[in-house]
Design a protein around this motif. Structure first.
Motif, PDB file in Angstrom:
ATOM      1  N   ARG A   1       0.828  -1.206   0.000  1.00  0.00           N
ATOM      2  CA  ARG A   1       0.000   0.000   0.000  1.00  0.00           C
ATOM      3  C   ARG A   1       0.863   1.258   0.000  1.00  0.00           C
ATOM      4  NH1 ARG A   1      -5.165   1.459  -1.483  1.00  0.00           N
ATOM      5  NH2 ARG A   1      -5.512   3.560  -0.650  1.00  0.00           N
ATOM      6  N   GLN A   2       1.946   1.241   0.762  1.00  0.00           N
ATOM      7  CA  GLN A   2       2.854   2.386   0.784  1.00  0.00           C
ATOM      8  C   GLN A   2       3.464   2.638  -0.587  1.00  0.00           C
ATOM      9  OE1 GLN A   2       5.514   1.236   3.946  1.00  0.00           O
ATOM     10  NE2 GLN A   2       3.890   1.368   5.501  1.00  0.00           N
ATOM     11  N   ALA A   3       3.839   1.548  -1.264  1.00  0.00           N
ATOM     12  CA  ALA A   3       4.394   1.696  -2.612  1.00  0.00           C
ATOM     13  C   ALA A   3       3.339   2.232  -3.580  1.00  0.00           C
ATOM     14  CB  ALA A   3       4.925   0.349  -3.103  1.00  0.00           C
ATOM     15  N   LEU A   4       2.118   1.770  -3.424  1.00  0.00           N
ATOM     16  CA  LEU A   4       1.030   2.229  -4.284  1.00  0.00           C
ATOM     17  C   LEU A   4       0.761   3.717  -4.079  1.00  0.00           C
ATOM     18  CD1 LEU A   4      -1.203   1.185  -6.282  1.00  0.00           C
ATOM     19  CD2 LEU A   4      -2.674   0.961  -4.277  1.00  0.00           C
ATOM     20  N   GLU A   5       0.678   4.129  -2.818  1.00  0.00           N
ATOM     21  CA  GLU A   5       0.392   5.528  -2.518  1.00  0.00           C
ATOM     22  C   GLU A   5       1.543   6.442  -2.920  1.00  0.00           C
ATOM     23  OE1 GLU A   5      -0.726   5.716   1.588  1.00  0.00           O
ATOM     24  OE2 GLU A   5      -2.695   4.766   1.230  1.00  0.00           O
ATOM     25  N   ALA A   6       2.755   5.889  -2.979  1.00  0.00           N
ATOM     26  CA  ALA A   6       3.915   6.675  -3.426  1.00  0.00           C
ATOM     27  C   ALA A   6       4.002   6.751  -4.945  1.00  0.00           C
ATOM     28  CB  ALA A   6       5.200   6.071  -2.854  1.00  0.00           C
ATOM     29  N   GLY A   7       3.084   6.077  -5.651  1.00  0.00           N
ATOM     30  CA  GLY A   7       3.067   6.121  -7.109  1.00  0.00           C
ATOM     31  C   GLY A   7       4.077   5.217  -7.780  1.00  0.00           C
ATOM     32  N   ARG A   8       4.636   4.260  -7.040  1.00  0.00           N
ATOM     33  CA  ARG A   8       5.706   3.431  -7.594  1.00  0.00           C
ATOM     34  C   ARG A   8       5.224   2.448  -8.650  1.00  0.00           C
ATOM     35  NH1 ARG A   8       9.643   0.820  -3.465  1.00  0.00           N
ATOM     36  NH2 ARG A   8      10.923   0.791  -5.369  1.00  0.00           N
ATOM     37  N   PHE A   9       3.946   2.105  -8.641  1.00  0.00           N
ATOM     38  CA  PHE A   9       3.418   1.195  -9.667  1.00  0.00           C
ATOM     39  C   PHE A   9       3.197   1.914 -10.990  1.00  0.00           C
ATOM     40  CE2 PHE A   9       2.321  -1.300  -5.945  1.00  0.00           C
ATOM     41  CZ  PHE A   9       2.402  -2.616  -6.376  1.00  0.00           C
ATOM     42  N   GLY A  10       3.110   3.254 -10.957  1.00  0.00           N
ATOM     43  CA  GLY A  10       2.668   3.958 -12.152  1.00  0.00           C
ATOM     44  C   GLY A  10       1.195   3.666 -12.390  1.00  0.00           C
ATOM     45  N   ARG A  11       0.793   3.661 -13.636  1.00  0.00           N
ATOM     46  CA  ARG A  11      -0.603   3.362 -13.951  1.00  0.00           C
ATOM     47  C   ARG A  11      -0.853   1.873 -13.791  1.00  0.00           C
ATOM     48  NH1 ARG A  11      -3.697   2.674 -18.866  1.00  0.00           N
ATOM     49  NH2 ARG A  11      -1.755   2.794 -20.053  1.00  0.00           N
ATOM     50  N   LEU A  12      -1.917   1.524 -13.075  1.00  0.00           N
ATOM     51  CA  LEU A  12      -2.251   0.122 -12.875  1.00  0.00           C
ATOM     52  C   LEU A  12      -2.832  -0.476 -14.146  1.00  0.00           C
ATOM     53  CD1 LEU A  12      -3.862   0.030  -9.310  1.00  0.00           C
ATOM     54  CD2 LEU A  12      -1.643  -0.901  -9.988  1.00  0.00           C
ATOM     55  N   SER A  13      -2.400  -1.676 -14.454  1.00  0.00           N
ATOM     56  CA  SER A  13      -2.954  -2.432 -15.579  1.00  0.00           C
ATOM     57  C   SER A  13      -4.054  -3.355 -15.107  1.00  0.00           C
ATOM     58  CB  SER A  13      -1.860  -3.249 -16.264  1.00  0.00           C
ATOM     59  OG  SER A  13      -2.412  -4.194 -17.188  1.00  0.00           O
ATOM     60  N   HIS A  14      -3.697  -4.278 -14.183  1.00  0.00           N
ATOM     61  CA  HIS A  14      -4.684  -5.236 -13.694  1.00  0.00           C
ATOM     62  C   HIS A  14      -4.206  -5.868 -12.398  1.00  0.00           C
ATOM     63  CE1 HIS A  14      -1.811  -7.619 -16.046  1.00  0.00           C
ATOM     64  NE2 HIS A  14      -2.245  -8.706 -15.449  1.00  0.00           N
ATOM     65  N   GLY A  15      -5.117  -6.592 -11.784  1.00  0.00           N
ATOM     66  CA  GLY A  15      -4.810  -7.282 -10.547  1.00  0.00           C
ATOM     67  C   GLY A  15      -5.708  -8.488 -10.373  1.00  0.00           C
ATOM     68  N   SER A  16      -5.433  -9.282  -9.347  1.00  0.00           N
ATOM     69  CA  SER A  16      -6.284 -10.457  -9.087  1.00  0.00           C
ATOM     70  C   SER A  16      -6.138 -10.882  -7.643  1.00  0.00           C
ATOM     71  CB  SER A  16      -5.920 -11.624 -10.012  1.00  0.00           C
ATOM     72  OG  SER A  16      -4.605 -12.078  -9.743  1.00  0.00           O
ATOM     73  N   ILE A  17      -7.176 -11.537  -7.145  1.00  0.00           N
ATOM     74  CA  ILE A  17      -7.140 -12.168  -5.828  1.00  0.00           C
ATOM     75  C   ILE A  17      -7.538 -13.622  -5.992  1.00  0.00           C
ATOM     76  CG2 ILE A  17      -9.518 -11.446  -5.254  1.00  0.00           C
ATOM     77  CD1 ILE A  17      -6.614 -11.805  -2.735  1.00  0.00           C
ATOM     78  N   HIS A  18      -6.739 -14.511  -5.399  1.00  0.00           N
ATOM     79  CA  HIS A  18      -7.038 -15.944  -5.404  1.00  0.00           C
ATOM     80  C   HIS A  18      -7.145 -16.407  -3.955  1.00  0.00           C
ATOM     81  CE1 HIS A  18      -4.434 -15.981  -9.289  1.00  0.00           C
ATOM     82  NE2 HIS A  18      -5.666 -15.551  -9.528  1.00  0.00           N
ATOM     83  N   VAL A  19      -8.303 -16.851  -3.548  1.00  0.00           N
ATOM     84  CA  VAL A  19      -8.484 -17.439  -2.221  1.00  0.00           C
ATOM     85  C   VAL A  19      -8.813 -18.904  -2.440  1.00  0.00           C
ATOM     86  CG1 VAL A  19      -9.673 -17.312  -0.008  1.00  0.00           C
ATOM     87  CG2 VAL A  19      -9.325 -15.231  -1.355  1.00  0.00           C
ATOM     88  N   ARG A  20      -7.806 -19.736  -2.287  1.00  0.00           N
ATOM     89  CA  ARG A  20      -7.913 -21.165  -2.588  1.00  0.00           C
ATOM     90  C   ARG A  20      -7.750 -21.932  -1.283  1.00  0.00           C
ATOM     91  NH1 ARG A  20      -3.952 -20.048  -7.747  1.00  0.00           N
ATOM     92  NH2 ARG A  20      -5.596 -19.622  -9.291  1.00  0.00           N
ATOM     93  N   TRP A  21      -8.894 -22.169  -0.654  1.00  0.00           N
ATOM     94  CA  TRP A  21      -8.911 -22.764   0.666  1.00  0.00           C
ATOM     95  C   TRP A  21      -9.731 -24.043   0.672  1.00  0.00           C
ATOM     96  CZ3 TRP A  21      -9.988 -18.077   4.459  1.00  0.00           C
ATOM     97  CH2 TRP A  21      -8.827 -17.293   4.537  1.00  0.00           C
ATOM     98  N   ASN A  22      -9.698 -24.703   1.835  1.00  0.00           N
ATOM     99  CA  ASN A  22     -10.474 -25.921   2.066  1.00  0.00           C
ATOM    100  C   ASN A  22     -11.365 -25.733   3.287  1.00  0.00           C
ATOM    101  OD1 ASN A  22     -10.613 -28.491   3.968  1.00  0.00           O
ATOM    102  ND2 ASN A  22     -10.515 -29.261   1.880  1.00  0.00           N
ATOM    103  N   ARG A  23     -12.622 -26.105   3.145  1.00  0.00           N
ATOM    104  CA  ARG A  23     -13.528 -26.188   4.290  1.00  0.00           C
ATOM    105  C   ARG A  23     -14.325 -27.480   4.147  1.00  0.00           C
ATOM    106  NH1 ARG A  23     -10.621 -22.850   5.654  1.00  0.00           N
ATOM    107  NH2 ARG A  23     -11.013 -20.799   6.635  1.00  0.00           N
ATOM    108  N   ASN A  24     -14.196 -28.365   5.129  1.00  0.00           N
ATOM    109  CA  ASN A  24     -14.850 -29.667   5.051  1.00  0.00           C
ATOM    110  C   ASN A  24     -16.199 -29.655   5.766  1.00  0.00           C
ATOM    111  OD1 ASN A  24     -14.252 -29.828   7.799  1.00  0.00           O
ATOM    112  ND2 ASN A  24     -12.398 -31.053   7.460  1.00  0.00           N
TER     113      ASN A  24
END
Length: 365
Positions: A137-160
């Protein structure tokens, strides 16, 4: 600061630990099953502490302890909003476990009424305090990413099945929702927050593959378009064999790439920036040790809320953050049910309980 906890189930021990770590005065606990309270207190060697009141009715607790300053709500999801609103009306600050509410109407009412009453509300998305997340988040707020292209979240869990049998409200439309609403909403919160918050359109698909004893989904996927031009994907499931695999967040910008991995977004697996400095070398391969998938963020979240109350500022994870995460999940559900992309913001979707909307099984067809 006088503190109480409503709901003494699976996540409650993290709340008690965070409260004690921050020096809060534990005044009372509440649960409809007395054994849950005693079991929880015993985990923290508090079972013989008679100064901690026990209640099976939170309304009685509120009436008998008008001096309470902070209450955490960790009941089944379907009760979060109702209890939160009564605490707000009583003038008590609240930390609300995810999801903050089950529909947009209640979420908006929590925001409105807390503002009206001058009450602090925190949505318990503790993973925002993970070391890896904070550095990103600090890097993002400092502008280090430049313009964002894309992102993703993967939550790959197990619940029995044993997990769902432990608390029969899990996986029901009336009290919970499926893997997106319960297990994946933390990751969805991080994704939306990192991608600029202003989502424009969501297309989602959910299925119930292996948990046919549940009402809700056990896998969900979505594509999201943001108003800043970036796009993102969501993959959430409780179907991974034989145990939790990962909760991973990717961010791709014109000048930076980060992969936050681990079982609960607690490691920096990739850290690459065009303006790399010597300090960046310390971030490469960073691992924050955690004892469970909930991570270490509760203590930091509590510290922030306590300071917010004392200094009369908004908490780092406020009610609007809770609303935004909820809206994204509901948008995926709405898109799946209607078979088309849906525009945000959602106004009053799921204003009634979700069982009435999805109980016919059409969400998984």
């Amino acid at each position: 600061m006088k503190y109480a906890l409503i709901g003494c189930g699976r996540i409650a021990t993290n709340h008690i630990k965070a409260a004690l770590n921050n020096g809060l005065e534990l005044v009372a606990v509440c649960d409809v099953i007395p054994e849950h309270m005693e079991s929880l207190l015993a985990k923290h060697n508090l079972q013989n502490d008679e100064s901690i009141a026990r209640y099976t009715d939170y309304k009685q607790m509120l009436a008998e302890h008008p001096d309470l300053e902070l209450i955490a709500i960790a009941t089944e999801s379907g009760l979060h909003a109702q209890i939160a609103l009564e605490c707000i009306d009583a003038g008590v600050n609240v930390i609300i476990e995810k999801p903050m509410a089950m529909n947009m109407r209640d979420a908006e009412e929590i925001i409105r009424r807390s503002g009206e009453k001058g009450v602090t509300v925190c949505a318990c998305h503790q993973n925002r305090f993970n070391v890896a997340v904070q550095k990103t988040r600090q890097a993002l707020e400092a502008g280090r990413f430049g313009r964002l292209s894309h992102g993703s979240i993967h939550v790959r869990w197990n619940r029995n099945k044993a997990y769902y049998e432990q608390a029969p409200w899990r996986g029901t439309w009336a009290q919970d929702g499926g893997c997106l609403m319960n297990q994946c909403i933390h990751g969805i919160d991080l994704l939306r927050w990192m991608m600029g918050n202003e989502a424009d359109e969501v297309y989602g698909v959910t299925k119930q593959q292996f948990h046919d004893y549940l009402e809700a989904e056990d896998v969900g996927m979505a594509v999201i378009r943001f108003k800043n031009g970036a796009v993102a994907t969501v993959e959430g499931t409780t179907n991974v064999y034989p145990k939790n695999l990962e909760e991973t967040l990717y961010l791709f910008g014109e000048k930076g790439t980060v992969k936050i991995g681990g079982t609960s977004t607690n490691n920096l697996d990739v850290w690459e920036f065009s303006d790399e400095t010597e300090a960046d070398q310390e971030n490469k391969g960073l691992e924050e040790q955690t004892s469970n998938v909930y991570g270490n963020g509760h203590t930091s979240l509590y510290a922030d809320v306590i300071d917010a109350i004392r200094t009369h500022r908004r908490p780092y994870v406020d009610a609007v953050a809770g609303r935004n995460a909820l809206e994204m999940v509901l948008a995926i559900y709405k898109s799946c049910k209607e078979g088309r992309p849906v525009k945000l913001p959602l106004s009053d979707f799921a204003s009634e309980d979700m069982k009435g909307l999805f109980g016919d099984g059409s969400l998984h067809s």
